[in-house]
Design an enzyme around this catalytic site. Structure first.
Site, PDB file in Angstrom:
ATOM      1  N   SER A 129       0.864  -1.204  -0.020  1.00 60.39           N
ATOM      2  CA  SER A 129      -0.100  -0.069   0.086  1.00 60.39           C
ATOM      3  C   SER A 129       0.888   1.167  -0.096  1.00 60.39           C
ATOM      4  O   SER A 129       1.918   1.387   0.653  1.00 60.39           O
ATOM      5  CB  SER A 129      -1.013  -0.097   1.333  1.00 60.39           C
ATOM      6  OG  SER A 129      -1.674   1.236   1.380  1.00 60.39           O
TER       7      SER A 129
ATOM      8  N   GLY B 207      11.157  -4.356   2.284  1.00 61.14           N
ATOM      9  CA  GLY B 207      12.521  -4.522   1.547  1.00 61.14           C
ATOM     10  C   GLY B 207      12.756  -5.599   0.486  1.00 61.14           C
ATOM     11  O   GLY B 207      13.652  -5.805   0.080  1.00 61.14           O
TER      12      GLY B 207
ATOM     13  N   ASN C 274       9.803   8.106   4.568  1.00 68.29           N
ATOM     14  CA  ASN C 274       8.736   8.889   3.915  1.00 68.29           C
ATOM     15  C   ASN C 274       7.591   9.424   5.235  1.00 68.29           C
ATOM     16  O   ASN C 274       7.502   8.751   6.023  1.00 68.29           O
ATOM     17  CB  ASN C 274       7.884   8.131   3.056  1.00 68.29           C
ATOM     18  CG  ASN C 274       6.608   7.284   3.502  1.00 68.29           C
ATOM     19  OD1 ASN C 274       5.732   7.788   3.716  1.00 68.29           O
ATOM     20  ND2 ASN C 274       6.981   5.884   3.483  1.00 68.29           N
TER      21      ASN C 274
ATOM     22  N   ASN D 278      -6.499  -0.887   1.267  1.00 66.62           N
ATOM     23  CA  ASN D 278      -5.744  -0.297   2.663  1.00 66.62           C
ATOM     24  C   ASN D 278      -6.591   0.870   3.352  1.00 66.62           C
ATOM     25  O   ASN D 278      -6.936   1.799   2.531  1.00 66.62           O
ATOM     26  CB  ASN D 278      -4.340   0.163   2.326  1.00 66.62           C
ATOM     27  CG  ASN D 278      -3.513   0.359   3.680  1.00 66.62           C
ATOM     28  OD1 ASN D 278      -3.638   1.431   4.395  1.00 66.62           O
ATOM     29  ND2 ASN D 278      -2.814  -0.604   4.054  1.00 66.62           N
TER      30      ASN D 278
ATOM     31  N   CYS E 283      -2.480   4.095  12.901  1.00 69.60           N
ATOM     32  CA  CYS E 283      -2.956   5.703  12.788  1.00 69.60           C
ATOM     33  C   CYS E 283      -3.253   6.120  14.288  1.00 69.60           C
ATOM     34  O   CYS E 283      -3.571   5.462  14.977  1.00 69.60           O
ATOM     35  CB  CYS E 283      -4.247   5.808  12.114  1.00 69.60           C
ATOM     36  SG  CYS E 283      -3.948   5.070  10.351  1.00 69.60           S
TER      37      CYS E 283
ATOM     38  N   LYS F  40      -2.815  -5.017   9.253  1.00 62.90           N
ATOM     39  CA  LYS F  40      -1.342  -4.574   8.710  1.00 62.90           C
ATOM     40  C   LYS F  40      -0.698  -4.198   9.969  1.00 62.90           C
ATOM     41  O   LYS F  40      -1.185  -3.258  10.861  1.00 62.90           O
ATOM     42  CB  LYS F  40      -1.347  -3.488   7.825  1.00 62.90           C
ATOM     43  CG  LYS F  40       0.052  -3.079   7.351  1.00 62.90           C
ATOM     44  CD  LYS F  40       0.212  -2.663   6.043  1.00 62.90           C
ATOM     45  CE  LYS F  40       1.651  -2.089   5.787  1.00 62.90           C
ATOM     46  NZ  LYS F  40       1.545  -1.588   4.261  1.00 62.90           N
TER      47      LYS F  40
ATOM     48  N   LYS G 246      -3.239   2.438  -2.164  1.00 61.63           N
ATOM     49  CA  LYS G 246      -2.832   3.671  -1.209  1.00 61.63           C
ATOM     50  C   LYS G 246      -4.149   3.705  -0.108  1.00 61.63           C
ATOM     51  O   LYS G 246      -5.066   3.358  -0.466  1.00 61.63           O
ATOM     52  CB  LYS G 246      -2.667   4.988  -1.832  1.00 61.63           C
ATOM     53  CG  LYS G 246      -2.576   5.967  -0.987  1.00 61.63           C
ATOM     54  CD  LYS G 246      -1.270   6.258  -0.439  1.00 61.63           C
ATOM     55  CE  LYS G 246      -1.059   7.085   0.680  1.00 61.63           C
ATOM     56  NZ  LYS G 246       0.333   6.962   1.408  1.00 61.63           N
TER      57      LYS G 246
HETATM   58  C1  LIG Z   1       5.834   6.139   0.014  1.00 62.75           C
HETATM   59  C2  LIG Z   1       5.027   5.211   0.980  1.00 62.75           C
HETATM   60  C3  LIG Z   1       3.742   5.462   1.249  1.00 62.75           C
HETATM   61  C4  LIG Z   1       3.097   4.445   1.949  1.00 62.75           C
HETATM   62  N1  LIG Z   1       1.843   4.240   2.281  1.00 62.75           N
HETATM   63  C5  LIG Z   1       1.306   3.589   3.083  1.00 62.75           C
HETATM   64  C6  LIG Z   1      -0.117   3.479   3.377  1.00 62.75           C
HETATM   65  O1  LIG Z   1      -0.943   4.387   2.778  1.00 62.75           O
HETATM   66  N2  LIG Z   1      -0.779   2.501   4.148  1.00 62.75           N
HETATM   67  C7  LIG Z   1       0.225   1.597   4.821  1.00 62.75           C
HETATM   68  O2  LIG Z   1      -0.325   0.678   5.320  1.00 62.75           O
HETATM   69  N3  LIG Z   1       1.351   1.457   4.392  1.00 62.75           N
HETATM   70  C8  LIG Z   1       1.916   2.386   3.552  1.00 62.75           C
HETATM   71  N4  LIG Z   1       3.380   2.430   3.173  1.00 62.75           N
HETATM   72  C9  LIG Z   1       4.065   1.064   3.853  1.00 62.75           C
HETATM   73  C10 LIG Z   1       4.308   0.148   2.857  1.00 62.75           C
HETATM   74  O3  LIG Z   1       3.076  -0.414   2.277  1.00 62.75           O
HETATM   75  C11 LIG Z   1       5.425  -1.223   3.203  1.00 62.75           C
HETATM   76  O4  LIG Z   1       4.669  -1.671   4.345  1.00 62.75           O
HETATM   77  C12 LIG Z   1       6.487  -0.394   3.748  1.00 62.75           C
HETATM   78  O5  LIG Z   1       6.934   0.274   2.890  1.00 62.75           O
HETATM   79  C13 LIG Z   1       7.674  -1.826   3.575  1.00 62.75           C
HETATM   80  O6  LIG Z   1       7.790  -2.357   2.621  1.00 62.75           O
HETATM   81  P1  LIG Z   1       9.102  -1.913   1.589  1.00 62.75           P
HETATM   82  O7  LIG Z   1      10.341  -1.893   2.105  1.00 62.75           O
HETATM   83  O8  LIG Z   1       8.903  -3.088   0.589  1.00 62.75           O
HETATM   84  O9  LIG Z   1       8.551  -0.743   0.891  1.00 62.75           O
HETATM   85  C14 LIG Z   1       3.761   3.386   2.439  1.00 62.75           C
HETATM   86  C15 LIG Z   1       5.448   3.164   2.412  1.00 62.75           C
HETATM   87  C16 LIG Z   1       5.932   4.008   1.504  1.00 62.75           C
HETATM   88  C17 LIG Z   1       7.405   3.899   0.944  1.00 62.75           C
END
Ligand SMILES: Cc1cc2nc3c(=O)[nH]c(=O)nc-3n(C[C@H](O)[C@H](O)[C@H](O)COP(=O)(O)O)c2cc1C
Ligand SMILES: Cc1cc2nc3c(=O)[nH]c(=O)nc-3n(C[C@H](O)[C@H](O)[C@H](O)COP(=O)(O)OP(=O)(O)OC[C@H]3O[C@@H](n4cnc5c(N)ncnc54)[C@H](O)[C@@H]3O)c2cc1C
Ligand code: FES
Lengths: 301, 246
Positions: free
Chosen positions: A20, A242, A68, A98, A127, A163, A44
């Site tokens: 997401s 990751g 972020n 999500n 949240c 989550k 998102k």
């Molecule tokens: C730019 C960005 C926006 C994100 N927005 C959300 C979100 O709206 N809701 C959510 O549950 N997680 C959000 N995440 C978390 C990701 O879904 C994920 O759990 C986290 O980035 C770890 O995975 P990755 O290392 O592959 O990015 C966001 C991550 C990034 C980098």
């Protein structure tokens, strides 16, 4: 060769979805990725009303990762249902939405509006609960339990995923609570709270000061948490944190994940999700594996 | 894409030329690309750079070394591979034939507006400023392509002593603000003070803005800028914005 996996009532044609917030609402990546080939698209985070998010700068790169503080900017429920969802429905893939709220009521309203219209609802519980003075739902097990119980009773048709945040005191305990309450699956890990400072201006790199760390830097933490959680619960885990390659995805599956979500890697290479699906097939071929399900939690130790 | 050439033009600015495949989409002036090494995770994200010059076979980027990502890109040699994503974002819109296009370039911002002079032959008034003469790049290359070229340096080592905005303020005294359209790109400080003047005189203008980026595709919401109508993504609704939106 079977790549099909089940998350609650939802069958995914392969174990790969998007994380997401990193894949927009799907359309942003459609030029690069045939969405029909993904096990599911996770969009998102959606709130009841549109959100403007935090002021810039919102991102900052750190070694093998990024911070972020988007602040959950999103189009809101109505626009999602009217415009984004019909688009996604045009593809032969599962849709995971999500959601995030400021109160339990908001989560319930969102869930009931989405129930039956999407394959799965994923609760982002990192949240602040405005009614409880802004304490994160994920920081308090009692609050979490009340929240997910309410949502569980509200949702009749769609699969419910919670989550989990790596910042909660005991992620394994929270996964247990999810299972007890009848949640279909957990996803983990959300980003890790982190920060960076510009030493010359002495200012924080992000306007929000603290942001969430994602990318390859957090993978070993994710793998450890998935492994510990898998040993404690019997509901499926969607793993993220990751994942850049098929090898990384296999690591999570061996640690106990049923499916994997690709996040930050989409920014590095827009077609990465498809590369990972192909790479997983190759791994299975090399190791003579017929069914991906036989590898879940297959860590030998 | 394969690196065809990588030339230092000053101590900290280089021109990177990459091969373009036959069916690759060509950019429009003001559009940008995300560039990153083909492998490795550190640096992780692509860095945004404006399309500087291009033809059917190659594209060039004019890059100033400011940190790790740009320093690494400066080390790439012919035959090496770089991952590119683009063209991205909105371009500078064409100007009405009744107006004179005035280009304002501050520092490395020149990279983004330079290509305007390639499309429309010798009709632009080009105002270009930098800290000192050594940082004014390719001026003899720009001169024959434009109607008038004005150079500014903070230290007075070449042309007008002062910045682009100060020069432009003087320039406006001799120009009807309704007869020009402004295209501008420069550091944030320049953009800010320029905006005040452009708004005061109600001049039709298009500004290219910068923000940190991750996806470049409108998906991550990382590159948002606050505008009159809410948060806008620099990679999608920008980088070129009509001043009326700002
Ligand atoms: C730019 C960005 C926006 C994100 N927005 C959300 C979100 O709206 N809701 C959510 O549950 N997680 C959000 N995440 C978390 C990701 O879904 C994920 O759990 C986290 O980035 C770890 O995975 P990755 O290392 O592959 O990015 C966001 C991550 C990034 C980098
Ligand atoms: C649409 C767009 C077009 C651009 N075109 C050009 C160009 O043609 N030529 C050129 O030399 N530069 C251009 N830039 C700026 C360039 O992207 C940054 O200088 C680069 O990303 C810095 O990377 P780094 O790893 O070297 O720096 P870092 O080590 O990440 O940071 C070093 C410094 O650069 C600043 N910076 C980092 N990212 C950005 C960014 N996205 N925008 C602005 N400043 C940033 C940081 O605040 C810091 O002061 C453009 C930026 C945008 C948004
Ligand atoms: S960089 Fe991701 S939305 Fe602009």
């Amino acid at each position: 060769m079977n790549l099909e996996v089940k998350i609650g009532k939802m069958t995914m044609k392969n174990p790969v979805t998007t994380a997401s917030g990193t894949f927009g609402y799907g359309s942003e990546y459609a030029e690069f990725v045939d969405l029909n080939l993904l096990g599911a698209v996770t969009v998102k985070g959606i709130s009841l009303e549109p959100r403007e998010g935090n002021p810039p700068p919102r991102i900052y790169e750190t070694p093998c990762g990024m911070l972020n503080s988007i602040g959950l900017q999103n189009v809101g429920l109505k626009n999602f249902l009217d415009e984004k969802l019909p688009y996604l429905k045009g593809f032969d893939t599962r849709i995971i939405v999500n959601i995030l709220g400021n109160t339990i009521d908001e989560y319930c309203e969102l869930s009931s509006a989405l129930d039956g219209k999407v394959d799965a609802i994923e609760l982002n519980v990192s949240c602040p609960n405005v009614k409880k003075g802004g304490v994160l739902f994920s920081n308090n097990n009692d609050m979490l339990r009340t929240l997910i119980k309410e949502v569980r009773t509200t949702v009749k048709t769609s699969t419910v995923i919670v989550k989990l945040s790596p910042a909660s005191a005991d992620i394994v305990m929270q996964a247990r609570i999810c299972e007890e309450v009848g949640i279909d699956a957990v996803s983990m890990i959300n980003t890790i709270p982190a920060m960076a400072i510009d030493i010359h201006s002495r200012r924080p790199r992000l306007s929000n000061i603290i942001g969430g760390l994602s990318g390859p830097a957090i993978r070993p933490i994710g793998v450890r948490m998935v492994w510990e959680t898998h040993r404690a619960i019997n509901i499926p885990i969607i793993a993220m944190g990751g994942i850049m390659t098929a090898e990384d995805a296999m690591e999570y599956i061996l640690a106990g994940a049923t499916a994997v979500a690709i996040g930050t890697a989409n920014f590095v290479k827009p077609t990465v999700t498809l590369d990972i699906i192909e790479g997983m097939k190759k791994y299975m071929l090399i190791h003579g594996i017929d069914d991906i399900n036989s590898l879940i939690g297959g860590l030998i130790c | 894409m394969e690196v065809i050439d990588n030339r230092e033009i000053t101590d900290n600015v280089f021109i990177l030329r990459l091969e373009l495949t036959e069916n690759a989409l060509k950019p429009e002036p003001g559009q940008f690309y995300l560039l990153r090494p083909d492998s490795g995770y550190d640096p992780l994200l692509g860095r945004p750079f404006s399309a500087f010059r291009w033809n059917n076979d190659w594209i060039e980027f004019l890059i100033r070394k400011t940190g790790r990502g740009t320093a690494l890109l400066s080390t790439f040699r012919p035959g090496d591979h770089i991952r590119i994503l683009g063209p991205l974002g909105r371009s500078f819109p064409p100007h009405s034939p009744h107006k004179t296009p005035v280009v304002l370039a501050g520092g490395i911002g020149m990279a983004s507006v330079y290509s305007l002079t390639l499309k429309h032959k010798a009709e632009h008034i080009f105002i270009y400023g930098a800290k000192s003469a050594t940082e004014l790049l390719l001026t003899e290359d720009i001169r024959p392509r434009v109607r008038e070229l004005y150079l500014c340096t903070d230290d007075g080592s070449m042309g007008f002593q002062g910045n682009v905005v100060e020069f432009f303020t003087e320039f406006l005294k001799k120009t009807s603000s309704h007869s020009i359209v402004v295209y501008a790109c420069g550091p944030e400080k320049m953009t800010k003070s320029l905006m005040e003047i452009l708004k005061k005189y109600n001049i039709e203008s298009y500004l290219s803005l910068e923000e940190r980026m991750a996806c470049g595709l409108g998906a991550c919401m990382g590159c948002a800028k606050d505008t009159k109508t809410g948060m806008k993504r620099v990679c999608m609704e920008g980088p070129v914005f009509n001043i009326e939106e700002l």
